[in-house]
Scaffold this motif. Structure first.
Motif, PDB file in Angstrom:
ATOM      1  N   TYR A 166     -50.962   9.775  80.477  1.00 58.58           N
ATOM      2  CA  TYR A 166     -52.122   8.893  80.495  1.00 58.58           C
ATOM      3  C   TYR A 166     -52.843   8.785  79.161  1.00 58.58           C
ATOM      4  O   TYR A 166     -53.533   7.807  78.919  1.00 58.58           O
ATOM      5  N   ALA A 167     -52.708   9.796  78.280  1.00 56.82           N
ATOM      6  CA  ALA A 167     -53.381   9.706  76.986  1.00 56.82           C
ATOM      7  C   ALA A 167     -52.391   9.282  75.900  1.00 56.82           C
ATOM      8  O   ALA A 167     -52.572   8.260  75.247  1.00 56.82           O
ATOM      9  N   ASP A 168     -51.293  10.026  75.739  1.00 57.93           N
ATOM     10  CA  ASP A 168     -50.345   9.715  74.661  1.00 57.93           C
ATOM     11  C   ASP A 168     -49.388   8.586  75.046  1.00 57.93           C
ATOM     12  O   ASP A 168     -48.832   7.929  74.175  1.00 57.93           O
ATOM     13  N   ARG A 169     -49.189   8.376  76.330  1.00 58.61           N
ATOM     14  CA  ARG A 169     -48.216   7.400  76.841  1.00 58.61           C
ATOM     15  C   ARG A 169     -46.844   7.589  76.202  1.00 58.61           C
ATOM     16  O   ARG A 169     -46.146   6.638  75.886  1.00 58.61           O
ATOM     17  N   ASP A 170     -46.454   8.858  76.047  1.00 59.63           N
ATOM     18  CA  ASP A 170     -45.205   9.200  75.395  1.00 59.63           C
ATOM     19  C   ASP A 170     -44.184   9.576  76.471  1.00 59.63           C
ATOM     20  O   ASP A 170     -43.791  10.718  76.615  1.00 59.63           O
ATOM     21  N   PHE A 171     -43.789   8.600  77.314  1.00 61.15           N
ATOM     22  CA  PHE A 171     -42.856   8.884  78.403  1.00 61.15           C
ATOM     23  C   PHE A 171     -42.108   7.612  78.764  1.00 61.15           C
ATOM     24  O   PHE A 171     -42.465   6.523  78.300  1.00 61.15           O
ATOM     25  N   ASP A 172     -41.067   7.750  79.582  1.00 68.30           N
ATOM     26  CA  ASP A 172     -40.332   6.578  80.059  1.00 68.30           C
ATOM     27  C   ASP A 172     -40.556   6.356  81.558  1.00 68.30           C
ATOM     28  O   ASP A 172     -41.046   5.330  81.970  1.00 68.30           O
ATOM     29  N   ILE A 173     -40.187   7.370  82.345  1.00 69.41           N
ATOM     30  CA  ILE A 173     -40.442   7.282  83.787  1.00 69.41           C
ATOM     31  C   ILE A 173     -41.175   8.553  84.210  1.00 69.41           C
ATOM     32  O   ILE A 173     -40.765   9.657  83.844  1.00 69.41           O
ATOM     33  N   SER A 174     -42.255   8.402  84.950  1.00 67.97           N
ATOM     34  CA  SER A 174     -42.949   9.588  85.461  1.00 67.97           C
ATOM     35  C   SER A 174     -43.044   9.471  86.969  1.00 67.97           C
ATOM     36  O   SER A 174     -42.953   8.378  87.524  1.00 67.97           O
ATOM     37  N   SER A 175     -43.222  10.607  87.639  1.00 65.79           N
ATOM     38  CA  SER A 175     -43.454  10.550  89.073  1.00 65.79           C
ATOM     39  C   SER A 175     -44.863  11.039  89.362  1.00 65.79           C
ATOM     40  O   SER A 175     -45.419  11.832  88.590  1.00 65.79           O
ATOM     41  N   SER A 176     -45.439  10.548  90.438  1.00 70.23           N
ATOM     42  CA  SER A 176     -46.777  10.969  90.806  1.00 70.23           C
ATOM     43  C   SER A 176     -47.075  10.498  92.219  1.00 70.23           C
ATOM     44  O   SER A 176     -46.280   9.764  92.801  1.00 70.23           O
ATOM     45  N   TRP A 177     -48.175  10.930  92.778  1.00 68.84           N
ATOM     46  CA  TRP A 177     -48.612  10.359  94.050  1.00 68.84           C
ATOM     47  C   TRP A 177     -50.096  10.064  94.010  1.00 68.84           C
ATOM     48  O   TRP A 177     -50.850  10.729  93.309  1.00 68.84           O
ATOM     49  N   ASN A 178     -50.505   9.028  94.732  1.00 67.73           N
ATOM     50  CA  ASN A 178     -51.911   8.660  94.867  1.00 67.73           C
ATOM     51  C   ASN A 178     -52.247   8.563  96.340  1.00 67.73           C
ATOM     52  O   ASN A 178     -51.394   8.141  97.127  1.00 67.73           O
ATOM     53  N   GLY A 179     -53.455   8.924  96.699  1.00 72.14           N
ATOM     54  CA  GLY A 179     -53.929   8.637  98.044  1.00 72.14           C
ATOM     55  C   GLY A 179     -54.376   7.187  98.071  1.00 72.14           C
ATOM     56  O   GLY A 179     -55.086   6.739  97.173  1.00 72.14           O
ATOM     57  N   ALA A 180     -53.953   6.426  99.095  1.00 72.58           N
ATOM     58  CA  ALA A 180     -54.363   5.017  99.160  1.00 72.58           C
ATOM     59  C   ALA A 180     -55.780   4.911  99.730  1.00 72.58           C
ATOM     60  O   ALA A 180     -56.536   4.026  99.377  1.00 72.58           O
ATOM     61  N   PHE A 181     -56.144   5.845 100.625  1.00 72.22           N
ATOM     62  CA  PHE A 181     -57.396   5.790 101.367  1.00 72.22           C
ATOM     63  C   PHE A 181     -57.424   4.544 102.239  1.00 72.22           C
ATOM     64  O   PHE A 181     -56.588   3.663 102.081  1.00 72.22           O
ATOM     65  N   PRO A 182     -58.356   4.466 103.188  1.00 74.06           N
ATOM     66  CA  PRO A 182     -58.314   3.340 104.127  1.00 74.06           C
ATOM     67  C   PRO A 182     -58.459   2.000 103.416  1.00 74.06           C
ATOM     68  O   PRO A 182     -58.061   0.966 103.928  1.00 74.06           O
ATOM     69  N   ASP A 183     -59.056   2.020 102.238  1.00 73.75           N
ATOM     70  CA  ASP A 183     -59.192   0.780 101.492  1.00 73.75           C
ATOM     71  C   ASP A 183     -58.435   0.941 100.174  1.00 73.75           C
ATOM     72  O   ASP A 183     -58.767   1.816  99.381  1.00 73.75           O
ATOM     73  N   PRO A 184     -57.408   0.094  99.945  1.00 73.25           N
ATOM     74  CA  PRO A 184     -56.564   0.287  98.758  1.00 73.25           C
ATOM     75  C   PRO A 184     -57.353   0.205  97.451  1.00 73.25           C
ATOM     76  O   PRO A 184     -56.881   0.668  96.413  1.00 73.25           O
ATOM     77  N   GLN A 185     -58.546  -0.366  97.543  1.00 69.81           N
ATOM     78  CA  GLN A 185     -59.341  -0.462  96.325  1.00 69.81           C
ATOM     79  C   GLN A 185     -59.731   0.922  95.816  1.00 69.81           C
ATOM     80  O   GLN A 185     -59.967   1.127  94.631  1.00 69.81           O
ATOM     81  N   ILE A 186     -59.788   1.903  96.729  1.00 70.21           N
ATOM     82  CA  ILE A 186     -60.202   3.241  96.317  1.00 70.21           C
ATOM     83  C   ILE A 186     -59.069   3.963  95.594  1.00 70.21           C
ATOM     84  O   ILE A 186     -59.290   4.637  94.596  1.00 70.21           O
ATOM     85  N   GLY A 187     -57.833   3.786  96.095  1.00 72.06           N
ATOM     86  CA  GLY A 187     -56.779   4.622  95.533  1.00 72.06           C
ATOM     87  C   GLY A 187     -55.595   3.915  94.908  1.00 72.06           C
ATOM     88  O   GLY A 187     -54.846   4.515  94.143  1.00 72.06           O
ATOM     89  N   ILE A 188     -55.376   2.650  95.226  1.00 72.73           N
ATOM     90  CA  ILE A 188     -54.129   2.011  94.800  1.00 72.73           C
ATOM     91  C   ILE A 188     -54.305   1.030  93.647  1.00 72.73           C
ATOM     92  O   ILE A 188     -53.533   1.024  92.696  1.00 72.73           O
ATOM     93  N   THR A 189     -55.359   0.198  93.703  1.00 74.11           N
ATOM     94  CA  THR A 189     -55.421  -0.870  92.703  1.00 74.11           C
ATOM     95  C   THR A 189     -55.568  -0.326  91.282  1.00 74.11           C
ATOM     96  O   THR A 189     -55.152  -0.964  90.329  1.00 74.11           O
TER      97      THR A 189
END
Lengths: 311, 531
Positions: B410-433
């Motif tokens: 997230y700071a250096d952006r020195d990568f090609d593919i990363s894996s991660s997970w996010n909580g979507a929460f009941p409203d995608p505006q909280i976790g997905i967008t």
């Protein structure tokens, strides 16, 4: 000696700066979400927004005034955190070192006196097994056998907090919780002491003064104890010094497996959390311990072998 | 009958069994519940820290304005009722009367107003965006809170539980620096359990609140949260009955099946609905290969998401088709461009993009940084390596610790593919967008737009969903958002994760809420006294 500790402190500081990422990123990462404002607030609170030389100046100022600083992550003074974990660490360490040194030397002593015979083979093989088995595996197997199957000892932790013991019952409870971790930690060193003692004793046995003692008609047991073992103790003391030196951080694995609230785990977690004040504090304390123990080892050398002179 | 049921079916049988038991049996008072919290929380006040272990403990000490049922509909808690004006610009909460803080002071609308203005709107990691449009908070009396908004913000109603928008006691925090307040580690809440003791590295003890507003509850006398850092030791503690409850997939996935078969333990996959976690790959669109959408689509075709769910995650996951998980029923759509597992199609796309196989069969080499949160993510990375090797892409897996990972992605952006997970929460505006909005690129903020994707069209959709007051309109906008996201594919949604909890079968009504892992255990009770 003070110069050594300060030197270590300075090297530690710059070494840890090489670790990528900072405490604010760790906290924001754990939170699952963050805003730049939140991270800026954290950095300001942690003093990470200051240039490196300012941070270094503050740190050295603290070190020279015997102040270990503040852990922002824990919201506590580093000295309080370390003191809080110290009793658990000392307890575990003294139990495991005591166990390892006493049983190890005894086993080595017996093996050396019976060199080449079945007793020696058995002791040496068992010692080799302990020496070669990974500590975490021993720990897990002890848990599976003694806690889960036989239900004799607790799985982990330091006390059964839910039972609310006090006084002697509490001491007995802590002792029960200590058995598995101290055995796990002790077995490896036990093997080291046994092998060292055996090898050193066999070497001393070939010395002229031992032959003289035997020729004089000194009883074999006395020869082994007074002439051989005493002279074979030097490498044991060296090893003991090394082991005690690693007290403040050498037990990460055992503390993790047995949920033991000691300093090793605190240091290990501080590293991953980039809680540099805390980590530096523990490292300084460790270096002080190492320096002091080295001094003690030198003094014990002169007691064991008067030919070695104090510097 | 004689075939072994899958773990998930077993859990569902357990779940339905629990529900019928709940109706049939009267809760029993008493007992000390030993729960495992791992890792040890930094703080146990969720005012600004929304890390899972913090919320896991804190949800017992504090109440929210509402709680969420398994269906994610809000239910009264500190707010007895609420109205949203038709234009969406006024939200009124009527608060419960006679509620007191653990120190005896009354809980009033002033506490809500103070927390909203000083925490949620300023430095709260998730809520800042949600409450941004609140221009004024009126408190006409001690038990009424009226939010006045510049523009509507419907996601507010999806985040006001005990941990999502924790209400703090104004009388203890006012005029102090929140981040350094000593109360954060010895909190005073209004919740069913009162903070008693925190022995760092060891345990946290909460005791029953005898003055709790929900008179019958809680049923338990005490909760002890133990810190057990080693996964195998957690398994042993649960198996032996030294601990009764642990959440967030607390034991290795391969151990879960063994534990589920024991008569004294149960595996529960409900209680995570509010979170709706989604596992994904971020593809760095600034990479020379990955900037071509055909390459990104080829990678999606090369991955068998079914295999990831079944084999890599031992069935604790469901293949994802869009960035909004299907558990967020209101906004999810399956009507998006799909990328079936099809290595041939992947190879054709790569050829078309001009990246032909070289003499050694390799088209190009990229790196993969997996989320350093455990073996499951490493295995997912190893799967990616094998899957892409098959279509001629060589992948180097890189490992690092959490701090280094966040800095790199997230700071250096020195990568090609990363894996991660996010909580979507009941409203995608909280976790997905936030994974797609270009405003987050280069802000060095974890779990935001890691791919570096910029598309004015999707930015506009995201901004419209944030301020629309018409629920139907928002559904339409989110459907369009999912289509665009899956067309451009800067992020490949992999599976909807199914976290699980392990608990003693002696415990009843442990999972009642859709946000249970962050909510209180006030409904839980022991069928027989624990040993």
């Amino acid at each position: 000696m003070v110069a050594v500790v300060v030197g270590i402190a300075i090297i530690n500081f710059f070494l840890l700066q090489l670790a990528p990422g900072d405490a604010a990123q760790v906290l924001a990462g754990e939170a699952g979400s963050a805003t730049p404002e939140y991270m800026a607030a954290l950095r300001k609170q942690f003093g990470l927004d200051q240039p490196l030389y300012v941070q270094f100046g503050r740190y050295i100022g603290n070190v020279l005034t015997f102040d270990l600083g503040f852990s922002f992550r824990h919201g506590m003074k580093v000295s309080d955190l370390i003191l809080g974990r110290l009793p658990a660490t000392l307890l575990l360490m003294s139990a495991s070192i005591g166990l390892a040194a006493i049983l190890g030397v005894a086993a080595g002593f017996i093996a050396a006196r019976n060199a080449g015979r079945l007793t020696d083979t058995i002791i040496s093989s068992v010692a080799l097994l302990f020496y070669a088995t990974p500590v975490f595996w021993i720990g897990l197997m002890l848990i599976v056998v003694f806690s889960v199957w036989l239900d004799l000892l607790p799985v982990g932790g330091m006390t059964a907090i839910e039972a609310g013991y006090t006084g002697f019952a509490l001491a007995a409870d802590i002792a029960r919780h200590m058995v598995l971790p101290s055995v796990t930690l002790g077995l490896f060193y036990l093997a080291v002491y046994a092998r060292l003692t055996r090898a050193a004793m066999l070497e001393v046995m070939t010395q002229d003064y031992v032959r003289t003692a035997v020729a004089k008609g000194v009883r074999p047991y006395r020869v082994a104890l007074h002439h051989v073992l005493r002279n074979a103790l030097l490498p044991i003391v060296t090893m003991l010094g090394l082991q005690i030196g690693s007290v403040l951080g050498g037990a990460v694995l055992v503390e993790t497996i047995f949920s033991w609230p000691g300093l090793g785990r605190l240091a290990f977690e501080a590293l991953f959390q980039r809680d540099l004040n805390l980590l530096l504090g523990i490292l300084i304390c460790s270096s002080v311990v190492v320096v002091v123990v080295n001094l003690l080892v030198d003094i014990i050398y002169t007691l064991l072998d008067p030919r070695i002179e104090t510097i | 009958m004689f075939t072994k049921p899958s773990l998930l079916t077993a859990a569902m049988v357990v779940a339905s069994g629990l529900m019928s038991e709940a109706i049939a049996e009267t809760p029993r008072r008493g007992g000390t519940l030993v729960a495992i919290v791992q890792p040890e929380p930094v703080t146990i006040t969720a005012g600004t820290n929304v890390a899972a272990p913090t919320q896991f403990v804190s949800g017992n000490i504090f109440d929210g304005l509402v709680t969420y049922g398994i269906d994610l509909q809000p239910k009264p808690a500190l707010a007895e009722s609420w109205d949203v004006a038709p234009d969406g610009k006024t939200i009124t909460f009527r608060l419960r009367k006679g509620v007191t803080w653990h120190d005896g002071k009354p809980f009033t609308s002033a506490d809500v107003k103070w927390t909203l203005e000083n925490i949620w709107k300023t430095i709260h990691p998730r809520n800042k965006a949600v409450f941004l449009e609140v221009s004024q908070v009126d408190t006409p009396d001690e038990h009424t809170v009226v939010l006045r908004l510049n523009r509507p913000s419907l996601p507010i109603l999806s985040t006001i539980n005990a941990s999502g928008a924790q209400i703090l006691p104004k009388h203890l925090y006012e005029g102090t620096d929140f981040l350094t307040s000593p109360w954060n580690n010895k909190p005073i809440g209004t919740g069913p359990f009162v903070f008693k003791e925190w022995s760092k590295g060891n345990h946290i003890i909460l005791e029953r609140n005898p003055n709790y507003w929900d008179k019958e509850r809680p049923y338990l006398d005490r909760i002890i949260f133990k810190v057990i850092p080693d996964a195998a030791a957690r398994s042993a503690a649960l198996e032996k009955g030294d601990a009764h409850y642990a959440a967030f997939s607390p034991v290795p996935l391969k151990d879960a099946e063994r534990l589920a078969a024991l008569p004294n333990l149960k595996i529960e996959t409900r209680g995570y609905e509010w979170l709706s976690p989604l596992l994904y790959f971020d593809l760095n669109v600034d990479n020379a290969y990955l900037k071509d959408v055909r390459v990104r689509r080829a990678i999606a075709h090369a991955i068998d998401r079914n295999a990831i769910a079944k084999r890599v995650w031992y069935g604790f996951g469901k293949p994802a088709v869009s960035p909004i998980p299907s558990t967020v029923k209101q906004f999810h759509t399956a009507d998006v461009p799909k990328y079936e597992f099809d290595p041939k199609r992947a190879e054709a796309l790569l050829d078309e993009a001009g990246f032909k196989r070289g003499a050694n069969g390799v088209r190009f080499t990229i790196s993969h940084d997996f989320l350093p949160y455990g073996d499951d993510y490493r295995r997912t990375g190893e799967y990616l390596k094998q899957a892409l090797k098959r279509v001629g892409i060589e992948v180097n897996i890189r490992a690092q610790d959490g701090a280094a990972f966040i800095k790199r992605i997230y700071a250096d952006r020195d990568f090609d593919i990363s894996s991660s997970w996010n909580g979507a929460f009941p409203d995608p505006q909280i976790g997905i967008t936030r994974m797609y909005w270009s405003g987050w690129v280069g802000k060095a903020t974890p779990w935001t737009n890691g791919s570096g994707y910029r598309n004015p069209e999707i930015d506009k959709l995201i901004e419209q969903t944030a301020v629309s007051s018409d629920p139907a309109q928002r559904v339409k906008l989110f459907h369009q958002f999912q289509k665009t996201a899956q067309t451009d594919l800067p992020t490949i949604p992999l599976i909807e994760l199914r976290f699980f909890s392990v608990h003693s079968s002696n415990l009843r009504d442990l999972t009642v809420y859709g946000d249970q892992i962050y909510a209180s255990l006030k409904n839980a009770w022991f069928a027989e006294p624990p040993k």
